[in-house]
Scaffold this active site. Structure first.
Site, PDB file in Angstrom:
ATOM      1  N   PRO A 134       0.845  -1.199   0.000  1.00  0.00           N
ATOM      2  CA  PRO A 134       0.000   0.000   0.000  1.00  0.00           C
ATOM      3  C   PRO A 134       0.878   1.245   0.000  1.00  0.00           C
ATOM      4  CG  PRO A 134       0.056  -0.986   2.185  1.00  0.00           C
ATOM      5  CD  PRO A 134       0.813  -1.908   1.286  1.00  0.00           C
ATOM      6  N   GLN A 183      -6.497  -1.226   3.594  1.00  0.00           N
ATOM      7  CA  GLN A 183      -5.619  -0.961   4.732  1.00  0.00           C
ATOM      8  C   GLN A 183      -6.093   0.268   5.502  1.00  0.00           C
ATOM      9  OE1 GLN A 183      -1.515   0.795   4.874  1.00  0.00           O
ATOM     10  NE2 GLN A 183      -0.903  -1.317   5.274  1.00  0.00           N
ATOM     11  N   CYS A 197       3.647   2.941   8.845  1.00  0.00           N
ATOM     12  CA  CYS A 197       3.894   4.216   8.173  1.00  0.00           C
ATOM     13  C   CYS A 197       4.762   5.115   9.048  1.00  0.00           C
ATOM     14  CB  CYS A 197       2.581   4.922   7.854  1.00  0.00           C
ATOM     15  SG  CYS A 197       2.833   6.485   6.984  1.00  0.00           S
ATOM     16  N   LYS A 244       0.656  -4.834   8.618  1.00  0.00           N
ATOM     17  CA  LYS A 244       1.952  -4.435   8.059  1.00  0.00           C
ATOM     18  C   LYS A 244       2.650  -3.536   9.072  1.00  0.00           C
ATOM     19  CE  LYS A 244       4.290  -2.534   4.001  1.00  0.00           C
ATOM     20  NZ  LYS A 244       5.096  -1.444   4.572  1.00  0.00           N
ATOM     21  N   ASN A 246       9.442  -7.189   3.277  1.00  0.00           N
ATOM     22  CA  ASN A 246       9.290  -5.968   2.486  1.00  0.00           C
ATOM     23  C   ASN A 246      10.520  -5.081   2.696  1.00  0.00           C
ATOM     24  OD1 ASN A 246       7.648  -2.878   2.993  1.00  0.00           O
ATOM     25  ND2 ASN A 246       7.921  -3.786   0.984  1.00  0.00           N
ATOM     26  N   ARG A 249       8.102   0.604  -3.643  1.00  0.00           N
ATOM     27  CA  ARG A 249       8.632   1.648  -4.523  1.00  0.00           C
ATOM     28  C   ARG A 249       9.152   1.118  -5.851  1.00  0.00           C
ATOM     29  NH1 ARG A 249      12.798   4.258  -0.545  1.00  0.00           N
ATOM     30  NH2 ARG A 249      12.780   2.101   0.229  1.00  0.00           N
TER      31      ARG A 249
END
Length: 329
Positions: free
Chosen positions: A18, A72, A102, A141, A204, A229
């Site tokens: 995401p 999410q 995040c 995540k 990730n 990315r």
């Protein structure tokens, strides 16, 4: 085969991460067409959703061709997150994912995203609230920890599995690192190797080539890889990795015609989703990524950004395909 609740994925699934202002339905569409196994929406603010904010509500848009797809959510209030999980479940995604990773200031410094890594008991309560508010599988995540002194991902993994999450994606950096330095997958491997952990663990961070995907798969033993990315302007990376994992051989790089075709598909999906005006506008930020590295491309880029209609854009894309026809990227 990897399973998330009742969702059956491939033996080694590749997930689209995401990403705010990137992983919207048009981008997800071209990633799906190019091999993504599981995708997630941009992260949806629980505060925005509970207020019925248009931007947050629009992020709930999902389409049948995307499945399986997860919504999410992020937020700082336990009860609000539970209520938003109930709202998100009504649009019938395949799963609900919680963002505890995040790192950006306006998220983490408001007690959401990676900030929850500093308060694991609250993270547990929030996750329980989401699980109790939906009939769908719930995944998470997150990152290794807040900083180098608090890499608590092993505790986090055990406690979240114990209350019922169905999969965990781990970015191999701390919040303090943001996106700097190399991702450290060694702690991701330790989570996977923990005999108590039975849910799928996805790694990730920094996977941007088929060779690296194979190396990380073999070295760290994860159940799959989440890519962020490296997909921007490069959605075919999923099929490139799958082909390499299966055959040990690299696919030839996309021709300019193939690159233009995917860009055009992205534009078509954008217009279908947002309409002929907003769809054209939303697509403008992607052209540089699709045609990165081309010599003397600036005049074309300016024309793409300024063109107001699909027909004009299509004409410019045909010119690009012809003028750079001998080039592979």
């Amino acid at each position: 085969m990897v399973k998330i609740g009742n969702i059956e994925l491939s033996e080694f699934p590749l997930l689209l991460a995401p990403m705010e202002d990137v992983s919207d339905p048009p981008f997800r569409a071209v990633c799906k067409e190019n091999g993504a196994d599981l995708m997630y929406t941009e992260f949806v603010s629980s505060e925005g959703l509970i207020r019925d904010a248009a931007k947050s509500v629009q992020k709930l848009d999902i389409f049948e061709y995307e499945r399986p797809v997860g919504i999410q959510l992020f937020g700082s209030d336990v009860e609000t997150m539970g209520s938003c999980a109930e709202i998100a479940s009504r649009v019938n995604p395949d799963l609900i994912d919680i963002n505890y990773g995040c790192p950006v200031k306006n998220v983490a410094c408001r007690g959401a995203g990676a900030a929850l890594l500093q308060d694991v008991p609250k993270m547990v309560k929030m996750t329980e609230s989401v699980i109790k508010s939906t009939h769908l599988p719930v995944t998470v995540k997150t990152r290794l920890g807040w900083d180098d002194n608090t890499k608590n991902i092993q505790e986090v993994a055990e406690r979240l599995q114990d209350i019922g999450i169905k999969a965990l994606s781990i970015h191999g950096r701390t919040r303090v690192q943001m996106y700097k330095g190399a991702a450290d997958w060694s702690l991701i491997a330790k989570v996977k190797e923990n005999p108590r952990i039975t849910i799928p663990i996805f790694g990730n961070g920094d996977v941007d080539t088929p060779e690296k995907a194979l190396e990380y798969k073999n070295t760290y033993g994860v159940d799959g890889i989440m890519i962020g990315r490296a997909t921007i302007g490069n959605p075919w990376i999923f099929n490139e990795i799958k082909h390499y994992l299966k055959t040990g051989e690299k696919l030839p790089p996309p021709t300019m015609e193939q690159r233009v075709d995917v860009c055009r598909r992205h534009l078509e999906f954008s217009i279908r989703w947002k309409g002929p005006v907003a769809g054209v506008f939303e697509m403008r930020r992607h052209y540089t990524n699709y045609f990165k590295g081309l010599e003397h491309f600036k005049p074309y880029r300016m024309r793409l950004v300024e063109a107001p209609t699909f027909d004009e854009l299509d004409s410019i894309l045909k010119e690009i395909s012809n003028d750079y026809s001998e080039m592979v990227c």
